[in-house]
Write a protein that holds these residues in place. Structure first.
Motif, mmCIF file in Angstrom:
data_model
loop_
_atom_site.group_PDB
_atom_site.id
_atom_site.type_symbol
_atom_site.label_atom_id
_atom_site.label_comp_id
_atom_site.label_asym_id
_atom_site.label_seq_id
_atom_site.Cartn_x
_atom_site.Cartn_y
_atom_site.Cartn_z
ATOM 1 N N LEU A 1 46.731 34.401 39.699
ATOM 2 C CA LEU A 1 47.781 34.369 40.427
ATOM 3 C C LEU A 1 48.170 34.156 41.774
ATOM 4 O O LEU A 1 48.698 33.697 42.390
ATOM 5 N N ALA A 2 47.117 34.729 42.713
ATOM 6 C CA ALA A 2 46.820 34.255 43.963
ATOM 7 C C ALA A 2 46.855 32.964 44.187
ATOM 8 O O ALA A 2 47.413 32.143 45.208
ATOM 9 N N GLN A 3 46.050 32.283 43.549
ATOM 10 C CA GLN A 3 45.839 30.873 43.632
ATOM 11 C C GLN A 3 46.970 29.856 43.609
ATOM 12 O O GLN A 3 47.155 28.902 44.091
ATOM 13 N N VAL A 4 47.724 30.381 42.410
ATOM 14 C CA VAL A 4 49.073 29.297 42.102
ATOM 15 C C VAL A 4 50.216 29.797 42.710
ATOM 16 O O VAL A 4 51.050 29.043 43.126
ATOM 17 N N SER A 5 49.837 30.872 43.683
ATOM 18 C CA SER A 5 51.124 31.458 44.537
ATOM 19 C C SER A 5 50.896 31.195 46.167
ATOM 20 O O SER A 5 51.749 31.006 46.713
ATOM 21 N N LEU A 6 49.869 31.189 46.317
ATOM 22 C CA LEU A 6 49.359 31.000 48.043
ATOM 23 C C LEU A 6 48.493 29.914 48.448
ATOM 24 O O LEU A 6 48.563 29.716 49.629
ATOM 25 N N GLY A 7 48.004 29.066 47.600
ATOM 26 C CA GLY A 7 47.072 27.971 48.198
ATOM 27 C C GLY A 7 45.687 28.443 48.291
ATOM 28 O O GLY A 7 45.308 29.582 47.858
ATOM 29 N N TYR A 8 45.117 27.527 48.822
ATOM 30 C CA TYR A 8 43.542 27.565 48.732
ATOM 31 C C TYR A 8 43.240 28.927 49.454
ATOM 32 O O TYR A 8 42.245 29.720 49.112
ATOM 33 N N SER A 9 43.532 28.736 50.792
ATOM 34 C CA SER A 9 42.663 29.838 51.823
ATOM 35 C C SER A 9 43.622 31.198 51.706
ATOM 36 O O SER A 9 42.926 32.312 52.030
ATOM 37 N N GLY A 10 44.918 31.509 51.023
ATOM 38 C CA GLY A 10 45.636 32.862 50.904
ATOM 39 C C GLY A 10 46.632 33.025 51.847
ATOM 40 O O GLY A 10 47.431 33.879 51.682
ATOM 41 N N ARG A 11 46.980 31.920 52.720
ATOM 42 C CA ARG A 11 48.054 32.370 53.541
ATOM 43 C C ARG A 11 49.540 32.016 52.948
ATOM 44 O O ARG A 11 49.384 31.063 52.105
ATOM 45 N N ALA A 12 50.506 32.798 53.085
ATOM 46 C CA ALA A 12 51.511 32.827 52.460
ATOM 47 C C ALA A 12 52.457 31.401 52.839
ATOM 48 O O ALA A 12 52.745 31.422 53.957
ATOM 49 N N PRO A 13 52.756 30.720 51.804
ATOM 50 C CA PRO A 13 53.823 29.590 52.376
ATOM 51 C C PRO A 13 55.062 30.122 53.150
ATOM 52 O O PRO A 13 55.604 31.176 52.641
ATOM 53 N N ALA A 14 55.628 29.451 53.944
ATOM 54 C CA ALA A 14 56.576 29.890 54.944
ATOM 55 C C ALA A 14 57.945 30.370 54.165
ATOM 56 O O ALA A 14 58.494 31.114 54.391
ATOM 57 N N GLU A 15 58.236 29.555 53.099
ATOM 58 C CA GLU A 15 59.638 29.549 52.318
ATOM 59 C C GLU A 15 59.344 30.521 51.242
ATOM 60 O O GLU A 15 60.318 31.022 50.449
ATOM 61 N N SER A 16 57.989 31.204 50.982
ATOM 62 C CA SER A 16 57.900 32.242 49.867
ATOM 63 C C SER A 16 58.457 33.488 50.019
ATOM 64 O O SER A 16 58.660 33.942 51.309
ATOM 65 N N GLU A 17 58.801 34.163 48.919
ATOM 66 C CA GLU A 17 59.175 35.606 49.175
ATOM 67 C C GLU A 17 58.516 36.522 49.965
ATOM 68 O O GLU A 17 58.700 37.529 50.844
ATOM 69 N N VAL A 18 56.878 36.274 49.488
ATOM 70 C CA VAL A 18 55.975 37.351 50.119
ATOM 71 C C VAL A 18 55.775 37.122 51.534
ATOM 72 O O VAL A 18 55.348 37.973 52.373
ATOM 73 N N ALA A 19 56.227 36.100 52.217
ATOM 74 C CA ALA A 19 56.007 35.631 53.542
ATOM 75 C C ALA A 19 56.790 36.643 54.407
ATOM 76 O O ALA A 19 56.257 37.009 55.607
ATOM 77 N N ALA A 20 57.955 37.248 53.870
ATOM 78 C CA ALA A 20 58.674 38.289 54.704
ATOM 79 C C ALA A 20 57.784 39.339 54.892
ATOM 80 O O ALA A 20 57.929 40.378 55.919
ATOM 81 N N PHE A 21 56.697 39.835 54.130
ATOM 82 C CA PHE A 21 55.948 40.899 54.165
ATOM 83 C C PHE A 21 54.642 40.896 55.169
ATOM 84 O O PHE A 21 53.905 41.703 55.327
ATOM 85 N N GLU A 22 54.489 39.386 55.417
ATOM 86 C CA GLU A 22 53.280 38.879 56.010
ATOM 87 C C GLU A 22 52.888 39.754 57.443
ATOM 88 O O GLU A 22 51.948 40.086 57.737
ATOM 89 N N ALA A 23 54.003 40.267 58.034
ATOM 90 C CA ALA A 23 53.942 40.856 59.473
ATOM 91 C C ALA A 23 53.281 42.304 59.396
ATOM 92 O O ALA A 23 52.566 42.959 60.051
ATOM 93 N N THR A 24 53.523 42.744 58.126
ATOM 94 C CA THR A 24 52.971 44.283 57.909
ATOM 95 C C THR A 24 51.685 44.315 57.151
ATOM 96 O O THR A 24 51.113 45.336 57.242
ATOM 97 N N LEU A 25 51.323 43.058 56.969
ATOM 98 C CA LEU A 25 50.050 43.005 56.031
ATOM 99 C C LEU A 25 49.064 42.510 56.975
ATOM 100 O O LEU A 25 47.636 42.610 56.651
#
Length: 243
Positions: free
Chosen positions: A161-185
């Protein structure tokens, strides 16, 4: 993982790995020749990885996670001497150790296809958290609360799930929903010297790995999640969404 999920998952793994091996074996000589022509040396890269969590052990008063260990096969995507000066480290975006052919293999995930053998042998699963190096995984588990729980009763996977959602390194794509939580993680303590640390991307991956683990509690949610990931993986490969 319920008994029904366990049986269904192994059946899907066996069938999927046999189909995967049949479809990808013709690519082996082409990929092998491309790797060798750019960087003479071994075509395959075997590396010790940590699999399923099997418990903990206490050393010097500190509890360390223990994992099943196995040797994972990949097409070599780095220079032969990639870790001569650094020792075991995680691959980074635009890593200079990666060859030109290796960059293409990683972007399309073709470097992972020898892992179908590991799935057939039972060391891995088609879908699951990505296996990390044991020496790195212990450090990550000490730095990130509950990081080791992503592997409890779960084999590592070729895709997840992480691989198809985040890409190779794990950085959240800028347009993804999870990117909104990146600052807290990422960099939760706001330390300047910790900005951009490897653990940040791993915290993002952990969210998705735990969500996948939760789906294994019922056969219906497992099948829905498993099939969704398996259907998305070829698209990720075709579009080169990995890094």
């Amino acid at each position: 993982m319920t008994p029904g999920v366990r049986v269904a998952k192994r059946a899907i793994d066996i069938a999927g790995s046999l189909v995967g091996l049949t479809l990808t074996l013709p690519l082996y000589p082409i990929i092998g020749a491309a790797i060798y022509l750019e960087s003479p040396g071994p075509i395959f890269y075997m590396q010790r990885r940590a699999g399923m969590l099997i418990g903990t052990e206490v050393r010097d008063g500190v509890s360390y996670p223990r994992f099943v260990e196995f040797h994972m096969r990949k097409f070599r995507s780095m220079r032969v001497d990639a870790e001569k000066m650094t020792g075991p480290v995680l691959a980074q975006q635009d890593d200079p150790r990666i060859t030109r052919v290796g960059r293409f293999l990683r972007k399309t995930r073709l470097d992972e296809i020898p892992q179908f053998w590991s799935v057939l042998l039972g060391d891995m699963s088609l879908v699951g958290p990505r296996p990390e190096r044991p020496e790195l995984l212990v450090n990550l588990a000490l730095a990130i609360p509950f990081f080791e729980e992503r592997m409890r009763d779960i084999k590592p996977g070729i895709t997840g799930l992480a691989q198809v959602s985040l890409g190779y390194s794990g950085r959240a794509p800028a347009e993804s929903e999870v990117a909104a939580f990146e600052a807290t993680l990422t960099n939760p303590f706001g330390l300047e010297e910790a900005e951009g640390a490897e653990a940040d991307d791993m915290r993002m991956k952990l969210l998705f790995d735990l969500a996948y683990a939760a789906s294994l509690e019922k056969l219906s949610t497992y099948l829905q999640m498993e099939l969704s990931i398996l259907l998305k993986t070829p698209l990720v490969m075709a579009l080169g969404l990995g890094r």
